[in-house]
Design a protein around this motif. Structure first.
Motif, PDB file in Angstrom:
ATOM      1  N   ASP A 182       0.822  -1.215   0.000  1.00 38.29           N
ATOM      2  CA  ASP A 182       0.000   0.000   0.000  1.00 38.29           C
ATOM      3  C   ASP A 182       0.857   1.267   0.000  1.00 38.29           C
ATOM      4  O   ASP A 182       0.398   2.336   0.375  1.00 38.29           O
ATOM      5  N   GLY A 183       2.130   1.142  -0.411  1.00 40.77           N
ATOM      6  CA  GLY A 183       2.988   2.322  -0.416  1.00 40.77           C
ATOM      7  C   GLY A 183       4.222   2.116  -1.256  1.00 40.77           C
ATOM      8  O   GLY A 183       4.330   1.172  -2.041  1.00 40.77           O
ATOM      9  N   VAL A 184       5.195   3.020  -1.088  1.00 40.65           N
ATOM     10  CA  VAL A 184       6.465   2.931  -1.797  1.00 40.65           C
ATOM     11  C   VAL A 184       7.566   2.635  -0.791  1.00 40.65           C
ATOM     12  O   VAL A 184       7.458   2.956   0.391  1.00 40.65           O
ATOM     13  N   THR A 185       8.625   2.017  -1.267  1.00 38.69           N
ATOM     14  CA  THR A 185       9.749   1.720  -0.379  1.00 38.69           C
ATOM     15  C   THR A 185      10.697   2.915  -0.316  1.00 38.69           C
ATOM     16  O   THR A 185      10.760   3.736  -1.241  1.00 38.69           O
ATOM     17  N   LEU A 186      11.435   2.984   0.765  1.00 40.93           N
ATOM     18  CA  LEU A 186      12.434   4.041   0.897  1.00 40.93           C
ATOM     19  C   LEU A 186      13.502   3.925  -0.192  1.00 40.93           C
ATOM     20  O   LEU A 186      13.997   4.938  -0.692  1.00 40.93           O
ATOM     21  N   LYS A 187      13.831   2.696  -0.579  1.00 43.39           N
ATOM     22  CA  LYS A 187      14.845   2.503  -1.615  1.00 43.39           C
ATOM     23  C   LYS A 187      14.397   3.109  -2.926  1.00 43.39           C
ATOM     24  O   LYS A 187      15.170   3.793  -3.616  1.00 43.39           O
ATOM     25  N   ASP A 188      13.133   2.863  -3.294  1.00 42.16           N
ATOM     26  CA  ASP A 188      12.621   3.458  -4.536  1.00 42.16           C
ATOM     27  C   ASP A 188      12.549   4.984  -4.419  1.00 42.16           C
ATOM     28  O   ASP A 188      12.874   5.711  -5.358  1.00 42.16           O
ATOM     29  N   ALA A 189      12.127   5.446  -3.263  1.00 41.40           N
ATOM     30  CA  ALA A 189      12.023   6.899  -3.059  1.00 41.40           C
ATOM     31  C   ALA A 189      13.390   7.565  -3.107  1.00 41.40           C
ATOM     32  O   ALA A 189      13.515   8.714  -3.533  1.00 41.40           O
ATOM     33  N   SER A 190      14.432   6.859  -2.675  1.00 41.37           N
ATOM     34  CA  SER A 190      15.766   7.447  -2.617  1.00 41.37           C
ATOM     35  C   SER A 190      16.320   7.778  -3.995  1.00 41.37           C
ATOM     36  O   SER A 190      17.304   8.518  -4.115  1.00 41.37           O
ATOM     37  N   ARG A 191      15.705   7.250  -5.046  1.00 43.41           N
ATOM     38  CA  ARG A 191      16.159   7.548  -6.411  1.00 43.41           C
ATOM     39  C   ARG A 191      15.643   8.901  -6.907  1.00 43.41           C
ATOM     40  O   ARG A 191      16.057   9.369  -7.967  1.00 43.41           O
ATOM     41  N   LEU A 192      14.741   9.518  -6.147  1.00 40.01           N
ATOM     42  CA  LEU A 192      14.154  10.792  -6.552  1.00 40.01           C
ATOM     43  C   LEU A 192      15.012  11.955  -6.084  1.00 40.01           C
ATOM     44  O   LEU A 192      15.821  11.835  -5.159  1.00 40.01           O
ATOM     45  N   ASP A 193      14.822  13.097  -6.726  1.00 42.66           N
ATOM     46  CA  ASP A 193      15.359  14.356  -6.218  1.00 42.66           C
ATOM     47  C   ASP A 193      14.330  14.954  -5.266  1.00 42.66           C
ATOM     48  O   ASP A 193      13.127  14.943  -5.551  1.00 42.66           O
ATOM     49  N   PHE A 194      14.803  15.495  -4.127  1.00 46.94           N
ATOM     50  CA  PHE A 194      13.889  16.004  -3.110  1.00 46.94           C
ATOM     51  C   PHE A 194      14.037  17.510  -2.928  1.00 46.94           C
ATOM     52  O   PHE A 194      15.132  18.066  -3.025  1.00 46.94           O
ATOM     53  N   ILE A 195      12.905  18.143  -2.639  1.00 47.59           N
ATOM     54  CA  ILE A 195      12.855  19.550  -2.254  1.00 47.59           C
ATOM     55  C   ILE A 195      12.255  19.598  -0.859  1.00 47.59           C
ATOM     56  O   ILE A 195      11.109  19.182  -0.646  1.00 47.59           O
ATOM     57  N   LEU A 196      13.031  20.090   0.115  1.00 52.12           N
ATOM     58  CA  LEU A 196      12.632  20.025   1.517  1.00 52.12           C
ATOM     59  C   LEU A 196      13.014  21.313   2.238  1.00 52.12           C
ATOM     60  O   LEU A 196      13.831  22.093   1.732  1.00 52.12           O
ATOM     61  N   PRO A 197      12.436  21.538   3.420  1.00 53.41           N
ATOM     62  CA  PRO A 197      12.916  22.660   4.240  1.00 53.41           C
ATOM     63  C   PRO A 197      14.309  22.364   4.778  1.00 53.41           C
ATOM     64  O   PRO A 197      14.853  21.266   4.581  1.00 53.41           O
ATOM     65  N   SER A 198      14.900  23.326   5.471  1.00 52.82           N
ATOM     66  CA  SER A 198      16.272  23.191   5.958  1.00 52.82           C
ATOM     67  C   SER A 198      16.384  22.126   7.038  1.00 52.82           C
ATOM     68  O   SER A 198      15.376  21.627   7.558  1.00 52.82           O
ATOM     69  N   GLU A 199      17.613  21.798   7.399  1.00 53.69           N
ATOM     70  CA  GLU A 199      17.880  20.685   8.306  1.00 53.69           C
ATOM     71  C   GLU A 199      17.336  20.893   9.713  1.00 53.69           C
ATOM     72  O   GLU A 199      17.195  19.932  10.465  1.00 53.69           O
ATOM     73  N   VAL A 200      17.050  22.126  10.109  1.00 58.15           N
ATOM     74  CA  VAL A 200      16.537  22.363  11.454  1.00 58.15           C
ATOM     75  C   VAL A 200      15.029  22.097  11.549  1.00 58.15           C
ATOM     76  O   VAL A 200      14.492  22.011  12.654  1.00 58.15           O
ATOM     77  N   HIS A 201      14.364  21.953  10.418  1.00 58.72           N
ATOM     78  CA  HIS A 201      12.915  21.763  10.428  1.00 58.72           C
ATOM     79  C   HIS A 201      12.562  20.315  10.753  1.00 58.72           C
ATOM     80  O   HIS A 201      13.258  19.378  10.353  1.00 58.72           O
ATOM     81  N   THR A 202      11.464  20.120  11.472  1.00 56.92           N
ATOM     82  CA  THR A 202      11.043  18.776  11.885  1.00 56.92           C
ATOM     83  C   THR A 202      10.815  17.862  10.691  1.00 56.92           C
ATOM     84  O   THR A 202      11.194  16.680  10.717  1.00 56.92           O
ATOM     85  N   VAL A 203      10.183  18.359   9.649  1.00 61.65           N
ATOM     86  CA  VAL A 203       9.936  17.542   8.457  1.00 61.65           C
ATOM     87  C   VAL A 203      11.252  16.998   7.908  1.00 61.65           C
ATOM     88  O   VAL A 203      11.364  15.811   7.574  1.00 61.65           O
ATOM     89  N   ARG A 204      12.259  17.849   7.835  1.00 61.75           N
ATOM     90  CA  ARG A 204      13.555  17.423   7.294  1.00 61.75           C
ATOM     91  C   ARG A 204      14.241  16.444   8.239  1.00 61.75           C
ATOM     92  O   ARG A 204      14.819  15.433   7.797  1.00 61.75           O
ATOM     93  N   ARG A 205      14.211  16.709   9.523  1.00 63.47           N
ATOM     94  CA  ARG A 205      14.900  15.835  10.481  1.00 63.47           C
ATOM     95  C   ARG A 205      14.306  14.432  10.472  1.00 63.47           C
ATOM     96  O   ARG A 205      15.037  13.435  10.535  1.00 63.47           O
ATOM     97  N   ILE A 206      12.986  14.329  10.392  1.00 65.97           N
ATOM     98  CA  ILE A 206      12.338  13.010  10.371  1.00 65.97           C
ATOM     99  C   ILE A 206      12.657  12.283   9.072  1.00 65.97           C
ATOM    100  O   ILE A 206      12.914  11.069   9.061  1.00 65.97           O
ATOM    101  N   THR A 207      12.667  13.020   7.956  1.00 66.39           N
ATOM    102  CA  THR A 207      12.994  12.409   6.670  1.00 66.39           C
ATOM    103  C   THR A 207      14.440  11.929   6.651  1.00 66.39           C
ATOM    104  O   THR A 207      14.733  10.796   6.242  1.00 66.39           O
ATOM    105  N   ASP A 208      15.356  12.771   7.115  1.00 65.45           N
ATOM    106  CA  ASP A 208      16.771  12.379   7.176  1.00 65.45           C
ATOM    107  C   ASP A 208      16.951  11.130   8.030  1.00 65.45           C
ATOM    108  O   ASP A 208      17.687  10.203   7.657  1.00 65.45           O
TER     109      ASP A 208
END
Length: 314
Positions: A182-208
């Motif tokens: 019911d979703g995508v794997t992190l490995k498949d997602a890692s092949r994409l280019d990402f646009i994210l907020p800076s490293e101090v933002h919660t969204v970025r920290r959780i993704t990293d």
């Protein structure tokens, strides 16, 4: 201390130019310079330094700037409260809202309800600050903040109100992702280019953290803080991003993006309503907080109009 001088100082820092600041304040440049010099003499430190483009705050100046914002806000709130002695709750109430979160979707409903129920209450909604929202509470810059769960912060009361899973968001202009279950794997997602907020933002920290835990590298091609710029970049197919569904619904139309669950990672965080442990809320602020809680109960984190991968991909 003359709070008027603090206001002058804040205006100079905001404009980065004494001449422009003086024009906006309707005083002469020499008079403004004298006020700044008096502040520097009072604090016995240099607050501003000249650059090729104007002026900028020194380290001491940046510290004073943060405190000055809180002092000026409290002064404004006191004036509104003391000048309005009607039966209706009155005063300035400042609410901090986390960027790239469902908090943005509550801004207009909050404003509408407060205007209807408490017309003498003046709302100030803030999303971008020079300090994180939990620090803004301690500095008196905001009365309350609806933010991603900050964990334990001394002096801050944290009331958890909602939890949400993060989703991969891609443009419908790009090829659909291959779905695993019911979703995508992190490995498949890692092949994409990402646009994210800076490293101090919660969204970025959780993704990293999620990609790091899986032993995967992923490419962040741009760090963007203004949410509408990120929106346009993702819709234009310049990169993927990661957001909770409620935030994605706020920024994107259903036909603009696809939202994918992560099949092999639990990327989840909570939203919390935070207030100061030391500074009690005014009567008006208590009512605004109650309105926010009521709005939060109507939020359906996993529902809404934005379709997820299993609905958009056959």
């Amino acid at each position: 201390m003359d709070t008027r001088r603090l206001g002058y100082f804040v205006r100079v820092v905001d404009t980065g130019n004494i001449t422009r600041a003086a024009e906006s304040l309707h005083i002469t440049q020499p008079a403004l310079s004298q006020h700044i010099s008096a502040l520097e003499a009072d604090f016995k430190t240099r607050l501003l330094e000249r650059t090729g483009r104007g002026v900028e705050a020194t380290d001491s100046g940046r510290s004073l700037y943060r405190y000055a914002q809180g002092i000026l806000r409290l002064e404004k709130a006191a004036r509104i409260d003391l000048c309005d002695r009607t039966d209706s709750p009155a005063g300035l109430v400042t609410v901090g809202l986390a960027s790239y979160s469902m908090a943005s979707s509550l801004a207009v409903p909050l404003l509408r309800i407060v205007r209807e129920r408490y017309p003498n209450t003046q709302l100030q909604l803030i999303q971008n600050l020079t300090v994180v929202m939990s620090q803004a509470l301690l500095l008196g810059q905001v009365d309350m903040a609806l933010i991603y769960d900050p964990g334990y912060v001394k002096g801050v009361v944290v009331e958890k109100v909602l939890e949400e899973d993060f989703h991969l968001i891609t443009s419908t202009k790009t090829r659909p992702m291959a779905v695993c279950g019911d979703g995508v794997t992190l490995k498949d997602a890692s092949r994409l280019d990402f646009i994210l907020p800076s490293e101090v933002h919660t969204v970025r920290r959780i993704t990293d953290a999620a990609f790091h835990a899986a032993g995967l590298h992923y490419s962040v091609v741009a760090e963007i803080e203004p949410s509408m710029v990120l929106r346009d970049a993702v819709v234009g197919g310049l990169g993927a991003t990661v957001l909770p569904l409620s935030a994605a619904r706020t920024y994107f139309a259903p036909e603009e993006v696809r939202a994918y669950r992560f099949a092999d990672a639990r990327m989840r965080t909570g939203m919390s309503l935070c207030t100061s442990e030391v500074q009690p809320l005014s009567d008006a602020a208590k009512l605004v907080a109650d309105v926010l809680r009521g709005l939060m109960t109507d939020v359906q984190p996993d529902g809404g109009r934005l379709r997820t991968a299993d609905e958009t991909i056959s």
